[in-house]
Design a protein around this motif. Structure first.
Motif, PDB file in Angstrom:
ATOM      1  N   ALA A 153       0.934  -1.178   0.028  1.00  0.00           N
ATOM      2  CA  ALA A 153       0.159  -0.003  -0.207  1.00  0.00           C
ATOM      3  C   ALA A 153       0.910   1.246   0.034  1.00  0.00           C
ATOM      4  O   ALA A 153       1.796   1.144   0.258  1.00  0.00           O
ATOM      5  CB  ALA A 153      -0.916  -0.083   1.173  1.00  0.00           C
ATOM      6  N   GLY A 154       0.330   2.265  -0.398  1.00  0.00           N
ATOM      7  CA  GLY A 154       0.755   3.616  -0.240  1.00  0.00           C
ATOM      8  C   GLY A 154       1.720   3.965  -1.570  1.00  0.00           C
ATOM      9  O   GLY A 154       1.173   3.543  -2.811  1.00  0.00           O
ATOM     10  N   TYR A 244      -6.429   7.590  -5.283  1.00  0.00           N
ATOM     11  CA  TYR A 244      -5.776   7.219  -4.440  1.00  0.00           C
ATOM     12  C   TYR A 244      -4.900   8.217  -3.479  1.00  0.00           C
ATOM     13  O   TYR A 244      -4.267   8.966  -4.019  1.00  0.00           O
ATOM     14  CB  TYR A 244      -4.665   5.991  -4.852  1.00  0.00           C
ATOM     15  CG  TYR A 244      -4.184   5.196  -3.686  1.00  0.00           C
ATOM     16  CD1 TYR A 244      -4.892   3.635  -3.514  1.00  0.00           C
ATOM     17  CD2 TYR A 244      -2.883   5.356  -3.024  1.00  0.00           C
ATOM     18  CE1 TYR A 244      -4.165   3.133  -2.288  1.00  0.00           C
ATOM     19  CE2 TYR A 244      -2.493   4.606  -2.123  1.00  0.00           C
ATOM     20  CZ  TYR A 244      -3.214   3.487  -1.591  1.00  0.00           C
ATOM     21  OH  TYR A 244      -2.702   2.564  -0.960  1.00  0.00           O
ATOM     22  N   ARG A 245      -5.221   7.818  -2.101  1.00  0.00           N
ATOM     23  CA  ARG A 245      -4.405   8.947  -1.272  1.00  0.00           C
ATOM     24  C   ARG A 245      -3.327   8.156  -0.444  1.00  0.00           C
ATOM     25  O   ARG A 245      -3.560   7.115   0.214  1.00  0.00           O
ATOM     26  CB  ARG A 245      -5.785   9.524  -0.288  1.00  0.00           C
ATOM     27  CG  ARG A 245      -5.146  10.358   0.672  1.00  0.00           C
ATOM     28  CD  ARG A 245      -6.245  11.222   1.476  1.00  0.00           C
ATOM     29  NE  ARG A 245      -7.213  10.010   2.263  1.00  0.00           N
ATOM     30  CZ  ARG A 245      -8.445   9.908   1.955  1.00  0.00           C
ATOM     31  NH1 ARG A 245      -8.956  10.919   1.110  1.00  0.00           N
ATOM     32  NH2 ARG A 245      -9.297   8.804   2.621  1.00  0.00           N
ATOM     33  N   TYR A 246      -2.261   8.794  -0.321  1.00  0.00           N
ATOM     34  CA  TYR A 246      -1.185   8.253   0.222  1.00  0.00           C
ATOM     35  C   TYR A 246      -0.348   9.321   1.034  1.00  0.00           C
ATOM     36  O   TYR A 246      -0.523  10.503   0.472  1.00  0.00           O
ATOM     37  CB  TYR A 246      -0.321   7.463  -0.615  1.00  0.00           C
ATOM     38  CG  TYR A 246       0.217   8.352  -1.762  1.00  0.00           C
ATOM     39  CD1 TYR A 246       1.841   8.386  -1.629  1.00  0.00           C
ATOM     40  CD2 TYR A 246      -0.369   8.703  -2.869  1.00  0.00           C
ATOM     41  CE1 TYR A 246       2.387   9.339  -2.565  1.00  0.00           C
ATOM     42  CE2 TYR A 246       0.325   9.123  -3.587  1.00  0.00           C
ATOM     43  CZ  TYR A 246       1.733   9.439  -3.847  1.00  0.00           C
ATOM     44  OH  TYR A 246       2.389  10.218  -4.699  1.00  0.00           O
ATOM     45  N   ALA A 334     -11.492  -2.153  -6.925  1.00  0.00           N
ATOM     46  CA  ALA A 334      -9.924  -1.807  -7.466  1.00  0.00           C
ATOM     47  C   ALA A 334      -9.486  -0.686  -7.548  1.00  0.00           C
ATOM     48  O   ALA A 334      -9.848   0.092  -8.371  1.00  0.00           O
ATOM     49  CB  ALA A 334     -10.013  -2.617  -8.891  1.00  0.00           C
ATOM     50  N   ALA A 335      -8.734  -0.117  -6.287  1.00  0.00           N
ATOM     51  CA  ALA A 335      -8.200   1.319  -6.366  1.00  0.00           C
ATOM     52  C   ALA A 335      -9.035   2.202  -6.578  1.00  0.00           C
ATOM     53  O   ALA A 335      -8.778   3.011  -7.764  1.00  0.00           O
ATOM     54  CB  ALA A 335      -6.900   0.911  -7.159  1.00  0.00           C
ATOM     55  N   ASP A 360      -7.385   4.352  -0.091  1.00  0.00           N
ATOM     56  CA  ASP A 360      -6.021   4.778   0.849  1.00  0.00           C
ATOM     57  C   ASP A 360      -5.662   3.476   1.569  1.00  0.00           C
ATOM     58  O   ASP A 360      -6.475   2.247   1.453  1.00  0.00           O
ATOM     59  CB  ASP A 360      -6.406   5.799   1.707  1.00  0.00           C
ATOM     60  CG  ASP A 360      -7.319   5.467   2.727  1.00  0.00           C
ATOM     61  OD1 ASP A 360      -7.683   4.125   3.112  1.00  0.00           O
ATOM     62  OD2 ASP A 360      -7.968   6.385   3.269  1.00  0.00           O
ATOM     63  N   ALA A 361      -4.199   3.359   1.754  1.00  0.00           N
ATOM     64  CA  ALA A 361      -3.717   2.168   2.378  1.00  0.00           C
ATOM     65  C   ALA A 361      -4.452   1.699   3.903  1.00  0.00           C
ATOM     66  O   ALA A 361      -4.499   0.526   3.920  1.00  0.00           O
ATOM     67  CB  ALA A 361      -2.102   2.630   3.086  1.00  0.00           C
ATOM     68  N   ASP A 362      -5.238   2.936   4.517  1.00  0.00           N
ATOM     69  CA  ASP A 362      -6.000   2.307   5.656  1.00  0.00           C
ATOM     70  C   ASP A 362      -7.148   1.782   5.256  1.00  0.00           C
ATOM     71  O   ASP A 362      -7.989   1.571   6.305  1.00  0.00           O
ATOM     72  CB  ASP A 362      -5.942   3.538   6.444  1.00  0.00           C
ATOM     73  CG  ASP A 362      -4.873   4.100   7.074  1.00  0.00           C
ATOM     74  OD1 ASP A 362      -3.850   3.048   7.305  1.00  0.00           O
ATOM     75  OD2 ASP A 362      -4.650   5.369   7.262  1.00  0.00           O
ATOM     76  N   LEU A 363      -7.895   1.604   4.265  1.00  0.00           N
ATOM     77  CA  LEU A 363      -9.239   1.399   3.603  1.00  0.00           C
ATOM     78  C   LEU A 363     -10.257   1.826   4.650  1.00  0.00           C
ATOM     79  O   LEU A 363     -10.997   1.237   5.108  1.00  0.00           O
ATOM     80  CB  LEU A 363      -8.967  -0.495   4.009  1.00  0.00           C
ATOM     81  CG  LEU A 363      -8.331  -1.040   3.199  1.00  0.00           C
ATOM     82  CD1 LEU A 363      -8.287  -2.786   3.556  1.00  0.00           C
ATOM     83  CD2 LEU A 363      -8.191  -1.089   1.682  1.00  0.00           C
TER      84      LEU A 363
END
Length: 389
Positions: A153-154, A244-246, A334-335, A360-363
């Motif tokens: 992720a990220g 997507y947020r990172y 899917a993303a 995002d990575a934290d879902l």
């Protein structure tokens, strides 16, 4: 690194007007449901319902950040794990044609992988093979075993989203890890099972999976909005955008990831479709237009003990609505894109929906996503009444 897809701006208004004109009977409860879903944190939602009152379509939210246009009801979206239902249906078509045996050892078709000879084709489709999930495994004790780098992720996922992965390499990575359990002893969702199913299809037919999908599923049903892209990075217009947020060097960044190479997930979740095509597909599948009735029954029979509560058949979940009914379903994300697909067991009542959002990575949107799904199922299949339990 944002992706600028100008064809979206040119096509969205026309598609939205066309869908609005064909929206069918007034269903304010459905429109309110999708507007509430957007309010919970998703960027946009589209919905298509077919039931005894006819056909209804609607959308809410926005197709692209910073712009006002709603998501096109029949816009294209990455459907994630709904791909598994298409892949399972394709395998079962080949079973019907006598080219594959459901209870034959999968290693007989794919000897190069030296699979445990207890693993059958059926176990691949019902996730009871025990094979490690190449996108990573979450264990009951809370630990996580990572898979391929693309699923990290990220920033790493963003930076590597155009990389190409061969399905054979995804399988080899999975088989280099310890199996989760003995074949048939338990149930665990593994994308590797469906990449093996893809390779099996290609081995017995001698043709690419996309070609077989077109020949046996998409073409006969007239699914002109559905694509098995394999490595194709773009998504056809019209479509809503996915984000997507990172975090990067202490700063939060949001990137348009509508365009990416889906080979990292392969036939575990790479397909693109529309609400209209998903509705046509699931209705045809369950009403017996694609498969003999005995194979439809096999598909909708949940795998036996020790995991009967999962309700997973062959590429579909079979769920009790809590109000005396049953729905057959598969959903996927899917993303920044997601799709919902629900139907009664005879295919007569259906709900298909698409969602676009900032992943995002934290879902962080997993709870709103689940709530959205339950809200729509309640409205359509339970007459708006929640499970009394």
């Amino acid at each position: 690194m944002a992706v600028n897809l100008t064809d979206q701006d040119e096509n969205t208004p026309r598609a939205t007007v066309r869908d609005a004109a064909a929206a069918g009977p007034d269903r304010p409860e459905l429109q309110k449901a999708i507007e509430d879903i957007v309010a919970s944190g998703l960027s946009g939602v589209t919905l298509r319902v077919h039931d005894e009152r006819g056909d209804w379509t609607g959308s809410a939210g926005v197709a692209e950040m910073g712009k006002a246009a709603k998501p096109p009801v029949d816009g294209h979206v990455r459907i994630g794990s709904n791909t598994k239902t298409f892949t399972a249906a394709l395998v079962l078509r080949l079973v019907a044609d006598g080219k594959i045996e459901l209870d034959a050892p999968a290693v007989g078709y794919l000897p190069e992988f030296e699979l445990d000879d207890r693993i059958t084709v059926r176990m691949l489709l019902q996730h009871t093979s025990g094979i490690f999930n190449f996108t990573g495994e979450y264990y009951e004790d809370g630990t996580f075993a990572p898979g391929i780098p693309a699923t990290t992720a990220g920033k790493e996922w963003v930076d590597n989203r155009y990389a190409t992965y061969r399905p054979e390499d995804l399988v080899k990575l999975a088989l280099s890890k310890s199996a989760r359990f003995e074949p048939g002893a338990d149930w665990s969702y593994s994308n590797t099972n469906y990449v093996l199913a893809r390779l099996l299809i290609e081995r017995v037919t001698g043709r690419p999976v996309a070609q077989e999908m077109q020949r046996l599923i998409l073409g006969p049903l007239g699914l002109t909005g559905t694509v098995a892209p394999t490595t194709q990075t773009e998504i056809p217009a019209p479509h809503a955008h996915a984000y997507y947020r990172y975090e990067d060097d202490g700063q939060e960044r949001t990137v348009d990831v509508t365009s990416h190479n889906p080979s990292w997930i392969s036939s575990g979740g790479d397909m693109i479709s529309t609400t209209r095509d998903l509705q046509t597909f699931v209705s045809a599948l369950l009403s017996g237009r694609l498969l003999p009735s005995e194979l439809v029954a096999e598909m909708c029979t949940p795998c036996p003990t020790p995991v009967p509560d999962m309700g997973y058949g062959l590429g579909v979940f079979v769920r009790d609505t809590g109000r005396g009914g049953t729905v057959v379903t598969h959903n996927g994300g899917a993303a920044g894109h997601a799709a919902l697909m629900f139907s009664t067991r005879d295919g007569s009542k259906t709900l298909t929906a698409t969602l676009n959002y900032v992943d995002d990575a934290d879902l962080s949107l997993s709870v709103p996503f689940q709530n959205a799904m339950q809200r729509l199922v309640t409205e359509v299949f339970c007459d708006g009444q929640a499970d009394p339990t």
